[in-house]
Write an enzyme that holds these catalytic residues in place. Structure first.
Site, mmCIF file in Angstrom:
data_model
loop_
_atom_site.group_PDB
_atom_site.id
_atom_site.type_symbol
_atom_site.label_atom_id
_atom_site.label_comp_id
_atom_site.label_asym_id
_atom_site.label_seq_id
_atom_site.Cartn_x
_atom_site.Cartn_y
_atom_site.Cartn_z
ATOM 1 N N GLU B 182 0.831 -1.210 0.000
ATOM 2 C CA GLU B 182 0.000 0.000 0.000
ATOM 3 C C GLU B 182 0.868 1.263 0.000
ATOM 4 O O GLU B 182 0.366 2.382 0.017
ATOM 5 C CB GLU B 182 -0.941 0.006 1.197
ATOM 6 C CG GLU B 182 -2.234 -0.769 0.954
ATOM 7 C CD GLU B 182 -2.023 -2.250 0.683
ATOM 8 O OE1 GLU B 182 -1.324 -2.902 1.470
ATOM 9 O OE2 GLU B 182 -2.530 -2.731 -0.338
ATOM 10 N N ASN B 266 -1.073 -7.887 -3.587
ATOM 11 C CA ASN B 266 -1.580 -7.106 -4.721
ATOM 12 C C ASN B 266 -0.456 -6.346 -5.423
ATOM 13 O O ASN B 266 0.543 -5.997 -4.818
ATOM 14 C CB ASN B 266 -2.627 -6.110 -4.214
ATOM 15 C CG ASN B 266 -2.052 -5.156 -3.183
ATOM 16 O OD1 ASN B 266 -1.759 -5.577 -2.068
ATOM 17 N ND2 ASN B 266 -1.858 -3.896 -3.532
ATOM 18 N N ASP B 308 -7.437 -5.445 -5.316
ATOM 19 C CA ASP B 308 -6.595 -5.668 -4.136
ATOM 20 C C ASP B 308 -6.755 -7.089 -3.611
ATOM 21 O O ASP B 308 -6.896 -7.313 -2.414
ATOM 22 C CB ASP B 308 -6.897 -4.646 -3.030
ATOM 23 C CG ASP B 308 -5.995 -4.835 -1.825
ATOM 24 O OD1 ASP B 308 -4.799 -5.088 -2.010
ATOM 25 O OD2 ASP B 308 -6.503 -4.756 -0.681
HETATM 26 O O1 LIG Z 1 0.230 -5.599 0.774
HETATM 27 C C1 LIG Z 1 0.783 -5.569 1.873
HETATM 28 O O2 LIG Z 1 1.987 -5.348 2.024
HETATM 29 C C2 LIG Z 1 -0.095 -5.847 3.018
HETATM 30 C C3 LIG Z 1 0.399 -6.005 4.310
HETATM 31 C C4 LIG Z 1 -0.478 -6.364 5.324
HETATM 32 C C5 LIG Z 1 0.158 -6.585 6.651
HETATM 33 O O3 LIG Z 1 1.408 -6.613 6.672
HETATM 34 O O4 LIG Z 1 -0.482 -6.724 7.679
HETATM 35 C C6 LIG Z 1 -1.853 -6.531 4.993
HETATM 36 C C7 LIG Z 1 -2.236 -6.347 3.656
HETATM 37 N N1 LIG Z 1 -1.369 -5.996 2.707
HETATM 38 C C8 LIG Z 1 -3.572 -6.570 3.198
HETATM 39 O O5 LIG Z 1 -3.867 -6.417 2.008
HETATM 40 C C9 LIG Z 1 -4.539 -6.989 4.105
HETATM 41 O O6 LIG Z 1 -5.675 -7.284 3.745
HETATM 42 C C10 LIG Z 1 -4.180 -7.130 5.468
HETATM 43 C C11 LIG Z 1 -4.943 -7.467 6.551
HETATM 44 C C12 LIG Z 1 -4.093 -7.440 7.586
HETATM 45 C C13 LIG Z 1 -4.417 -7.726 8.989
HETATM 46 O O7 LIG Z 1 -3.462 -7.843 9.765
HETATM 47 O O8 LIG Z 1 -5.606 -7.848 9.313
HETATM 48 N N2 LIG Z 1 -2.864 -7.080 7.201
HETATM 49 C C14 LIG Z 1 -2.879 -6.892 5.881
#
Ligand SMILES: O=C(O)c1cc(C(=O)O)c2c(n1)C(=O)C(=O)c1cc(C(=O)O)[nH]c1-2
Ligand SMILES: O=C(O)c1cc(C(=O)O)c2c(n1)C(=O)C(=O)c1cc(C(=O)O)[nH]c1-2
Lengths: 581, 581
Positions: B182, B266, B308
């Site tokens: 992100e 993503n 995503d």
């Molecule tokens: O694309 C990324 O680098 C990244 C990292 C993380 C993360 O490290 O927790 C999440 C997501 N994306 C993501 O798309 C996502 O749905 C998500 C949910 C969570 C969570 O801990 O509930 N982390 C993340």
């Protein structure tokens, strides 16, 4: 309910206010601060079967002092700052969240509070849950809907006032007191109207009699406490304006005498040489008319305090056969390390006995009401006075004891901490620390640090005690008609012990240290439950926080020296536990 | 242990790596990510007698993802940022604290992490507990003493890299991946030497084959995934440098094939029109040689992602009778809403079936490996595409499923959330959000939001499901040889259900929502225990935090729209629970 009607109560012990049974609607359960419940389903015989029924996190990993209320199958939890009020529906499995009321106190209060961002609980009255917020407001919340009914500004954070105590609602009045003696505030207690929160009376604890609400009915028992405008004349110059004597502990009420009782904190600035004189009404017990706030009597426990011995501890009201006749007693297990027994009608000191190692005084002269002090333990400007017992944190802290009318014993959460103390320079700047002492605390004599003391106030001695080697006992106590005493330890054990023998019946390890007060109630299923918070903090407990370094024994107003080892036992938490059979 | 030796396992289901029994030393218990334990003391018959044995607070009221490890009668808990490692002595009553290791990660990481300050756990190997810190370091801590053995900087928070995943230790290598899609980081997975933490290999998921460690042994099954330097040519210009495709989920390992498997996130920037092309290797599953990191095969689940749909979900490795013969399977319950079954030797797609409402595609063409997309659900710049199912949070999130070799079923924690999605402008500034979409999520069709799905990967259908009306199922799952399945709900219930029928056997209400993964172990007393964290948070769970307003449905990257009601059910917490009979 009627007076003294506790099943199995000793014939010479009479409770004086309705005891909690199915519900728990006041901070201590009753007006008298006995913290005794008439519930008897949990007994010495079955307590070993206790188990966790449910748990609820508050999300605020700071000192969880006080305890929940239970009214009409709803449990009310006040969190540490930001002082949210959570309502839990006990009729739902697991205690479902009904609503959360968020008062959003002014965040500047966080930097001002002396001893963690604690809150000691609420009172239920008139369909409302009433409690204080750290930024010195009192709020009343509709107990059904969670909507704010009124909010009253009672103090001013700009001059260092915060409020951490649990208000007591007495008839149509909400009794509130302030915190901030470490910032040179002027202590007070006040009454708000329970309907709309408007201020009905306010009594300062320092200053002219007019401000202290001292009038014609004021009749202190001892000459040392008699005289005009002592709240001014017992201080140098205008120091009484910065004179502390705050009210951050517990308020009691005697419905028959219509008197409220409370203790006051240390005099403003810890360095005694800055403030020659008795420094009235610091470190005192006061009795006031509940309707008018007019003082009836006052008893100063230690004049010209030189140790930060706040005496805001609970005053347990009970009638007992004392010296051959039934007397109206006020029992005050004090920070000074003595259990004081007074006649609550007139403030006469009936006895004062050490319940922990004490060396600042040898005892009390019942003729004069004065301590027999040990001169070389009096602290002074620029002098390091060594090995004073107890330390500023006292033979006990604000955490409340419990009195069982069935055993006649007072169960005192105690500690054995001593200190070196040096009066130092300090300059008053409104709203900033105004301390004036360098303190280093350490564990006292004997190979223990905390103790649950079962104290016989008539025989004036300890009947049994349960010692903790490493940590103070810093939780409130609950006693019940099942002859079970409940309390917690700073490393998180929640215990049930036999009220008569002190034998341990059961224990459970909660997630964090316990500095809250257990309470008990009947669930919608008619069964007895016991609830307590687990979440270490407060003055002594905050040393468990990772943000506080264990390296400097003088840190945390001297408390780190005595408490550094707590980090090896526990860390912060924020959970309510409910136990049942 | 030897292959397939699970008592009562179906003859046509073979586990492929040692299963956890007395201890639990890897994030999923085993290399294969089955999260199945051979312990069988807790059964369908006695699970109703489960009770809380002990609880420990971590003091960090944020999303408690992952779960503890148990090695040599010590339990290890990694907290959310500040990522402390707590060691609990299981031989002591209540699980006494042995030590706490504090890595003190750079606090700037807090502002950079996309989705709460979570951590998904540790691996034990070579006498060390090894885990990642939010500020993109990997630490190895002596499991006995709590002293740091080594610390390796693996990423750079200045460009937005954080690390939240649990490393998997494979032989002498620690496999780690990054987060930050992100913020336009470039995804990678790397191997550190378990002895001293030096980097042995690093494979990017975008860019030239040399960087992606694509060489002669790379043999993707489908033409769509074959070609040179696709990690460059499937992107416009140098967009691959900001191409996301991070590795924040779970790593699996097949000891016989010596391959590791993981999924990627993503593609960088959510607005698809900014990055025409397949955007390889985003939203893909990759197989790599564990020693060299060289890619063996890759399978892109959705090319040119427009929703995503990170596909970092667990890859469960198991041998099963599939289509009449035993095959080496990789089962991937995907964010896209399909359960993918692949041949893990060559990456061939054997089946892809919807386990939750899905409308972005109707199914998968097994000849080409491509989805049969629904064109009107493809999102675009400046267009609000309505009612796409699932939402970005997927048919499931990263929270891992469990496969029981006794039932042959995969237990999937799932949700039913849909969304409106609009690609928007966004500018890249290193270390700041680089999002490019406006998203609003809401509960999907049917009167439920979450479901524990018992999925038969061979019959390709749901066998039973347990629905949650208001909230997603966002906890990991554990299955055991006692034929009990454990999981938690976002409102804090921890449940034991019958692995065969889905019948609820027991539940307990923990203090906060559960977003962690249950695990099981034998205590020093030889008894089976089950442990789980309670502490809501993560992307969907963070809406429970008081600091997040429920008013703007687009907030929290669109998740508030679907999750606002969680505030009525739970709030933040931070407690480990241990249950036993
Ligand atoms: O694309 C990324 O680098 C990244 C990292 C993380 C993360 O490290 O927790 C999440 C997501 N994306 C993501 O798309 C996502 O749905 C998500 C949910 C969570 C969570 O801990 O509930 N982390 C993340
Ligand atoms: O003098 C004051 O105004 C004041 C306030 C408070 C407080 O409000 O918590 C404490 C004290 N003093 C104090 O002396 C003290 O020992 C203390 C302990 C604690 C605690 O919560 O553990 N608060 C306070």
């Amino acid at each position: 309910w009627h007076e003294g009607a506790v099943a199995g109560a000793k014939t010479d012990v009479k409770t004086i206010s309705p005891l909690p049974a199915g519900e728990w609607s006041l901070p201590a359960g009753d007006y008298a601060n006995t913290r005794f419940s008439s519930l008897d389903q949990i007994t010495q015989a079955n307590a070993r079967n206790l188990k966790v029924i449910t748990t609820v996190s508050t999300g605020v990993p700071h000192g969880h002092e006080g305890g929940p209320l239970v009214v009409k199958n709803t449990m009310y939890v006040v969190t540490p700052y930001p002082n949210n009020l959570m309502a839990l529906d006990l009729t739902q499995p697991g205690g479902a969240l009904k609503w959360v009321y968020e008062p959003h106190p002014d965040p500047r209060a966080v930097g001002i509070a002396c001893c963690d961002i604690v809150n000691r609980g609420a009172s239920y009255a008139d369909g409302k849950i009433i409690y204080n917020t750290l930024d010195a407001h009192t709020v009343a919340v509709d107990a059904e809907t969670g909507k704010e009914v009124w909010r009253a500004k009672v103090g001013n954070i700009d001059v260092g006032e915060t409020v951490t105590m649990a208000p007591l609602v007495v008839k149509d009045k909400v009794i509130v007191g302030n915190s901030g003696a470490e910032l040179g505030v002027r202590g007070w207690v006040l009454a708000l109207d329970v309907k709309d929160g408007h201020e009905v009376w306010r009594a300062y604890n320092t200053g002219p009699d007019a401000d202290v609400l001292i009038g014609a009915n004021f009749k202190p028992f001892y000459p040392k406490d008699q005289g005009k405008d002592l709240g001014v004349s017992s201080w140098p110059g205008e120091q009484w304006k910065l004179g502390g004597s705050t009210v951050w502990g517990w308020v009691s009420y005697d419905p028959e005498l219509n008197l409220i009782y409370y203790g006051t904190g240390n005099p403003g600035v810890w360095n005694p040489d800055i403030r020659p004189g008795d420094n009235k009404w610091s470190s005192s017990i006061l009795a006031r008319d509940a309707d008018t706030g007019q003082a009836r009597w006052a008893y100063q426990i230690s004049a010209h305090d030189a140790w930060d011995y706040d005496e805001i501890m609970e005053n347990v009201l009970v009638d007992m056969n004392y010296g051959g006749r039934m007397r109206k007693l006020l029992i005050h297990p004090g920070r000074t390390g003595f259990v004081f027994v007074l006649d609550r009608e007139n403030g006469q000191l009936l006895s004062a006995d050490k319940f922990q190692p004490v060396n600042w005084a040898d005892g009390y002269d019942l003729q004069t009401g004065k301590p027999r002090e040990n001169a070389d333990k009096r602290t002074h400007f620029g002098v390091v006075t060594k090995n004073i017992c107890p330390s500023s944190t006292g033979g006990k802290e604000f955490v409340p004891s419990s009195l069982s009318p069935r055993t006649g014993l007072l169960y005192i959460p105690a500690h054995n901490t001593c200190m070196d103390y040096e009066g130092i320079e300090s300059n008053y700047i409104a709203g900033t620390p105004y301390l004036g002492a360098d303190v280093r605390m350490f564990r006292g004599p004997g190979d223990y640090h905390g103790e649950l003391v079962a104290w016989d106030p008539v025989a004036r001695k300890e009947v049994w005690g349960i010692k903790e080697r490493d940590l103070p006992v810093y939780s409130g106590v609950l006693s019940t008609a099942g002859d079970v005493v409940f309390y917690g330890t700073m490393d998180g054990w929640f215990r049930a012990v036999d009220a008569r023998s002190g034998e341990q019946l059961w224990q459970f390890k909660t997630g964090s240290g316990i500095v809250g007060n257990p309470m008990t109630y009947l669930g919608p299923d008619g069964k007895q439950y016991v609830a307590v918070y687990s979440g270490v903090g407060g003055w002594m407990g905050a040393v468990a926080f990772p943000s506080i370094s264990a390296d400097d024994p003088y840190a945390g107003l001297g408390v780190v020296g005595a408490m550094a080892q707590i980090k090896q036992h526990t860390g912060p938490g924020d959970t309510l536990y409910v136990f049942g059979l």
